[in-house]
Structure formats: C-alpha cells, structure tokens
Motif scaffolding. Structure first.
Motif, PDB file in Angstrom:
ATOM      1  N   ARG A   1      10.319  53.123  80.130  1.00 51.39           N
ATOM      2  CA  ARG A   1      10.070  51.855  80.826  1.00 51.39           C
ATOM      3  C   ARG A   1      11.327  51.297  81.493  1.00 51.39           C
ATOM      4  O   ARG A   1      11.372  50.143  81.893  1.00 51.39           O
ATOM      5  N   ARG A   2      12.356  52.125  81.626  1.00 48.94           N
ATOM      6  CA  ARG A   2      13.615  51.654  82.202  1.00 48.94           C
ATOM      7  C   ARG A   2      13.418  51.056  83.594  1.00 48.94           C
ATOM      8  O   ARG A   2      13.918  49.977  83.908  1.00 48.94           O
ATOM      9  N   GLY A   3      12.724  51.777  84.451  1.00 48.62           N
ATOM     10  CA  GLY A   3      12.561  51.325  85.825  1.00 48.62           C
ATOM     11  C   GLY A   3      11.839  49.999  85.929  1.00 48.62           C
ATOM     12  O   GLY A   3      12.232  49.126  86.723  1.00 48.62           O
TER      13      GLY A   3
ATOM     14  N   TYR B   1      23.795  55.361  77.550  1.00 43.90           N
ATOM     15  CA  TYR B   1      24.151  56.586  78.264  1.00 43.90           C
ATOM     16  C   TYR B   1      23.007  56.983  79.199  1.00 43.90           C
ATOM     17  O   TYR B   1      21.846  56.627  78.969  1.00 43.90           O
ATOM     18  N   GLY B   2      23.320  57.733  80.240  1.00 40.68           N
ATOM     19  CA  GLY B   2      22.314  58.165  81.191  1.00 40.68           C
ATOM     20  C   GLY B   2      21.270  59.056  80.544  1.00 40.68           C
ATOM     21  O   GLY B   2      21.588  59.879  79.675  1.00 40.68           O
ATOM     22  N   ALA B   3      20.017  58.911  80.986  1.00 45.52           N
ATOM     23  CA  ALA B   3      18.944  59.736  80.433  1.00 45.52           C
ATOM     24  C   ALA B   3      19.077  61.190  80.868  1.00 45.52           C
ATOM     25  O   ALA B   3      18.710  62.111  80.126  1.00 45.52           O
ATOM     26  N   ALA B   4      19.603  61.415  82.079  1.00 48.37           N
ATOM     27  CA  ALA B   4      19.793  62.774  82.598  1.00 48.37           C
ATOM     28  C   ALA B   4      21.111  62.805  83.358  1.00 48.37           C
ATOM     29  O   ALA B   4      21.130  62.772  84.592  1.00 48.37           O
ATOM     30  N   PRO B   5      22.250  62.860  82.650  1.00 48.39           N
ATOM     31  CA  PRO B   5      23.558  62.755  83.302  1.00 48.39           C
ATOM     32  C   PRO B   5      23.744  63.798  84.408  1.00 48.39           C
ATOM     33  O   PRO B   5      23.445  64.977  84.226  1.00 48.39           O
ATOM     34  N   ASP B   6      24.232  63.341  85.542  1.00 49.09           N
ATOM     35  CA  ASP B   6      24.411  64.221  86.698  1.00 49.09           C
ATOM     36  C   ASP B   6      25.499  63.595  87.574  1.00 49.09           C
ATOM     37  O   ASP B   6      25.229  62.671  88.341  1.00 49.09           O
ATOM     38  N   ARG B   7      26.715  64.098  87.466  1.00 49.91           N
ATOM     39  CA  ARG B   7      27.837  63.493  88.178  1.00 49.91           C
ATOM     40  C   ARG B   7      27.655  63.549  89.692  1.00 49.91           C
ATOM     41  O   ARG B   7      27.960  62.591  90.407  1.00 49.91           O
TER      42      ARG B   7
ATOM     43  N   MET C   1      17.989  47.791  93.917  1.00 45.72           N
ATOM     44  CA  MET C   1      17.267  47.927  92.653  1.00 45.72           C
ATOM     45  C   MET C   1      17.105  49.404  92.290  1.00 45.72           C
ATOM     46  O   MET C   1      17.307  49.805  91.135  1.00 45.72           O
ATOM     47  N   ALA C   2      16.753  50.225  93.265  1.00 49.82           N
ATOM     48  CA  ALA C   2      16.551  51.652  92.999  1.00 49.82           C
ATOM     49  C   ALA C   2      17.859  52.352  92.667  1.00 49.82           C
ATOM     50  O   ALA C   2      17.884  53.268  91.836  1.00 49.82           O
ATOM     51  N   THR C   3      18.963  51.936  93.312  1.00 49.06           N
ATOM     52  CA  THR C   3      20.241  52.560  92.956  1.00 49.06           C
ATOM     53  C   THR C   3      20.637  52.192  91.528  1.00 49.06           C
ATOM     54  O   THR C   3      21.162  53.034  90.791  1.00 49.06           O
ATOM     55  N   GLN C   4      20.371  50.956  91.110  1.00 49.33           N
ATOM     56  CA  GLN C   4      20.661  50.570  89.725  1.00 49.33           C
ATOM     57  C   GLN C   4      19.851  51.416  88.753  1.00 49.33           C
ATOM     58  O   GLN C   4      20.355  51.886  87.728  1.00 49.33           O
ATOM     59  N   SER C   5      18.572  51.617  89.067  1.00 49.83           N
ATOM     60  CA  SER C   5      17.719  52.427  88.206  1.00 49.83           C
ATOM     61  C   SER C   5      18.195  53.872  88.170  1.00 49.83           C
ATOM     62  O   SER C   5      18.225  54.512  87.110  1.00 49.83           O
ATOM     63  N   GLN C   6      18.590  54.406  89.335  1.00 51.72           N
ATOM     64  CA  GLN C   6      19.100  55.776  89.391  1.00 51.72           C
ATOM     65  C   GLN C   6      20.385  55.924  88.582  1.00 51.72           C
ATOM     66  O   GLN C   6      20.591  56.921  87.889  1.00 51.72           O
ATOM     67  N   VAL C   7      21.268  54.926  88.680  1.00 54.59           N
ATOM     68  CA  VAL C   7      22.527  54.977  87.929  1.00 54.59           C
ATOM     69  C   VAL C   7      22.251  55.007  86.429  1.00 54.59           C
ATOM     70  O   VAL C   7      22.897  55.756  85.683  1.00 54.59           O
ATOM     71  N   LEU C   8      21.305  54.200  85.964  1.00 53.66           N
ATOM     72  CA  LEU C   8      20.958  54.232  84.546  1.00 53.66           C
ATOM     73  C   LEU C   8      20.459  55.614  84.123  1.00 53.66           C
ATOM     74  O   LEU C   8      20.635  56.013  82.972  1.00 53.66           O
TER      75      LEU C   8
ATOM     76  N   ALA D   1      29.137  52.777  84.763  1.00 54.44           N
ATOM     77  CA  ALA D   1      28.498  53.294  85.973  1.00 54.44           C
ATOM     78  C   ALA D   1      27.866  52.170  86.780  1.00 54.44           C
ATOM     79  O   ALA D   1      27.958  52.145  88.016  1.00 54.44           O
ATOM     80  N   LEU D   2      27.200  51.231  86.114  1.00 54.27           N
ATOM     81  CA  LEU D   2      26.593  50.097  86.820  1.00 54.27           C
ATOM     82  C   LEU D   2      27.656  49.203  87.439  1.00 54.27           C
ATOM     83  O   LEU D   2      27.455  48.640  88.520  1.00 54.27           O
ATOM     84  N   ALA D   3      28.799  49.062  86.760  1.00 53.68           N
ATOM     85  CA  ALA D   3      29.897  48.284  87.330  1.00 53.68           C
ATOM     86  C   ALA D   3      30.407  48.933  88.607  1.00 53.68           C
ATOM     87  O   ALA D   3      30.721  48.254  89.583  1.00 53.68           O
ATOM     88  N   ALA D   4      30.477  50.265  88.618  1.00 51.06           N
ATOM     89  CA  ALA D   4      30.897  50.976  89.828  1.00 51.06           C
ATOM     90  C   ALA D   4      29.898  50.751  90.959  1.00 51.06           C
ATOM     91  O   ALA D   4      30.290  50.559  92.117  1.00 51.06           O
TER      92      ALA D   4
END
Length: 395
Positions: free
Chosen positions: A135-137, A201-207, A316-323, A333-336
């Motif tokens: 339910r993050r998004g 932490y990210g659900a699917a970390p991808d630098r 909003m979508a970039t914030q969700s993607q960053v999470l 990451a959100l601060a960046a």
C-alpha cells in the motif's frame, strides 16, 4: 481481529495528521507569494527583498535536505516529527508577535525551511511504515493530496485573510494547524527506531533506476518552472486575459492539480512506471502546446489545466519510485529527490528569466517543454541488464 481495528484507526489518524502537516508546510512556503506587496509595505522593504522570503526558502530546502536527513537518521520519528511540527508552529507565530523586523521574519522562514527539508524526507517512510508494503503508493498519494490542497485552498484562503486581517493573520492560523498535527503525532506515533520499519529501505533497490528518477525530477521540475514562473505574464501578453481573469485560470490550474494527484495516487502501486511516464509526457505536451497554441483563451485554459494535472503527479510518482528503488535508507533517498525538486524550481525560474529577453514569454514554455521531453526520453529508454543476468535468462 479486535486488535487489528485499533491499529487501522491509529494508522488512519496518523496519515490524516501528516496530510494536515503537508498542507500546512506547503501553505507556509507559498503564502508570501500572495502577500508580497503587503509584507513589503509593512516591513518597508522592496518587493525584491520580500521575494527572497520565497526564493530563499526554496534554496534552503534544496541545500539542507540531504545533510539534515543524514544527521537525524537514527532519531526516533515520533520525537523528530514532533520537534519539526513544533518548530513550524513557533516560526509561523513569529509574525503575530507584534512589530517584526525583516531580519527576524527571514530567520523564521529559514527555520521553517529547515524543518520542511527534513519533514519531506521522513514523513513518507513514517506514513507507509504504518501499513503493509503493497500500500506504499496509495499512502504517498494521500500525502500528496494534502500538499496539493495548499495550492487550491491554503494559499488563496490565506491571501484573502491576509488582505482583510493583516498579513500575519494567516500565518497564525497555520501555526495552530501545525499544533493539531503535533498533538496527534505525539500521542499516536510509536517510538520505534526508524531502521526497524519496512519502509526504511527500498522494496527493490536499484541504483541505476534511482539515478534516473532523480534526473527525471530535476529535468521535469526545471522544465515546468521555466515556463510556469512567468505564467501570469503569459496569460496577459499571449492569451489576452485581463488581470481579473488570471486568478480564475490559476484556480482552475490548482483544481486540476488536485484532481491529478487524487486520480493517480491509487494507481501508483499497480502501475509504478506508467504513473510516472504518463504525467511527464502530459507535462511536455502541455508546455509545448502552450507555446504553439496558447494565444487562444480556451486552448490556454485547457492546456494549463493539463499542466496542473501532470505536475503534481510527476513529483508524487517520483517519491513513490524512490521509496521502491532507493539503494540505501529511504529518508536519504527522499531527501535527495526533494533537493532535486527545489533545485529544479530555482533553476527553472532563473532559466526562464534569462530567456525572456531572447524568446519572450512564449519561449520560456518552449524551453520548458523541451526539458520535460528530455526527462521523458530518460524514462522510456531501454534499461541495459547486466550481462550475467541476461545470460541466465528465465528459469
């Protein structure tokens, strides 16, 4: 079953409080835009000096987001958010203390900007950590609705109140709203350490994807504000709207923005990539459309509403993607991403100002559209898979 209901109620109350806090922070940030002449006259400073209360705020958020997020990464979020909201309330009440100098007001704005820089870094992980990961998004969407209401309701209402009761009055009201959020957070938010939450932490970390999202934020926001900073001049000089009609057009822009984030929020979990690429494409189309056909009033209104409906969902979508793809702690990451956003606002305003003498106000929308198209190109380009992964193939 009985224990699940109080947890759900608590999570809902906390998200509502954080939505109210987002509304308050965004209203405080942008309220001086509607009160610049009143503030300048009362403090006996120039309009340019009063304008620093807005531009300096954004630059402070951009510069401080990453450092303050790193310094506070181990502080329990209950105490941290309570402190930030207390600072927001106190700084908002400074104008109501009586005779306030420009320097004191600027210091209060700087303190609020520092609090906002950290608020947007930590509030997302706190809110989504209250609910299951899937339910993050939707939770990020709700927070974005709270922030978007500042444009539609907070700033217009504050401008009206400031015109009737004096410019400090709306800041005092917003300080009271901050106290309401503070009370709910202080009572209901658990005191667990931030790294214990699944949202830390990210659900699917991808630098690589994370860097793509940051670049998308910077380019798209720069593009949006290259044109939108000068939208009033565009509506007057290109579209032919009178001064009395411009406020109505901008209100339509704000309503479209609220509708956009409300519609896109529930889709973030199901279509994470489309909910970013589609609004970026719509923003590019709106900006380029305004350049090409903004001289018609009906077209200008429709295209500005399309712009409003896309700008909010993009962030909003970039914030969700960053999470989702954060390679480390999500608050960093959100601060960046927040820093990239605020750098984009400042860069867009500066770029647009520089282009005014070259291509006129229409040229700012052309440049903004091209920058947004560059962001879209980054998003849709095929991502290279590591050779080892490609060789393995599906099993």
């Amino acid at each position: 079953m009985g224990s699940g209901r109080p947890a759900a109620w608590r999570g809902g109350a906390l998200v509502a409080a954080l939505m109210l806090a987002a509304f308050t922070f965004n209203s405080v940030e942008n309220l001086p835009v509607g009160l610049l002449s009143l503030i300048a006259a009362d403090l006996r400073v120039s309009l340019a000096a009063a304008g620093l209360l807005v531009t300096g705020y954004g630059l402070t958020v951009a510069a401080a987001s990453l450092p303050v997020a790193h310094l506070t990464r181990s502080v329990p979020r209950r105490y941290l958010l309570a402190g930030l909201l207390g600072l927001l309330a106190a700084a908002s009440w400074v104008p109501a203390l009586g005779t306030v100098s420009y320097g004191v007001l600027l210091a209060a704005r700087t303190a609020t900007a520092l609090a906002q820089a950290l608020f947007w870094a930590v509030t997302g992980p706190v809110a989504v950590g209250l609910f299951p990961p899937e339910r993050r998004g939707r939770v990020i969407g709700l927070l974005s609705v709270g922030g978007s209401l500042a444009t539609v309701l907070g700033v217009p209402a504050g401008t009206w109140l400031g015109g009737h009761r004096g410019w400090p009055a709306p800041f005092a009201v917003l300080g009271c709203l901050a106290l309401v959020s503070l009370a709910v957070v202080a009572v209901l938010l658990p005191t667990s350490r931030p790294e214990e939450s699944h949202a830390a932490y990210g659900a699917a970390p991808d630098r690589r994807r994370f860097l793509t999202v940051l670049a998308t934020t910077a380019l798209s926001v720069t593009g949006a504000f290259t044109g939108f900073t000068y939208v009033v001049a565009f509506l007057n000089d290109v579209s032919g709207f009178g001064a009395g009609a411009v406020s109505g057009v901008l209100f339509a822009f704000g309503v479209a923005g609220l509708a956009g984030v409300s519609a896109a929020g529930p889709l973030l979990d199901r279509f994470p990539r489309a909910t970013l690429s589609v609004p970026v494409a719509a923003q590019a189309a709106a900006l380029l459309g305004l350049y090409a056909g903004g001289s018609g009033r009906a077209a200008a209104v429709a295209l500005l509403m399309l712009l409003g409906a896309s700008v909010g969902p993009v962030f909003m979508a970039t914030q969700s993607q960053v999470l989702r793809v954060a390679p480390g702690r999500t608050e960093t990451a959100l601060a960046a991403n927040s820093a990239a956003f605020n750098v984009g606002v400042a860069a867009g305003a500066l770029l647009g100002g520089g282009l005014l003498s070259v291509g006129g106000v229409r040229g700012t929308f052309l440049a903004g559209g091209l920058l947004t198209a560059a962001a879209l190109t980054l998003l849709v380009r095929p991502e290279r898979r590591p050779a080892a992964c490609a060789a393995d193939g599906p099993r």
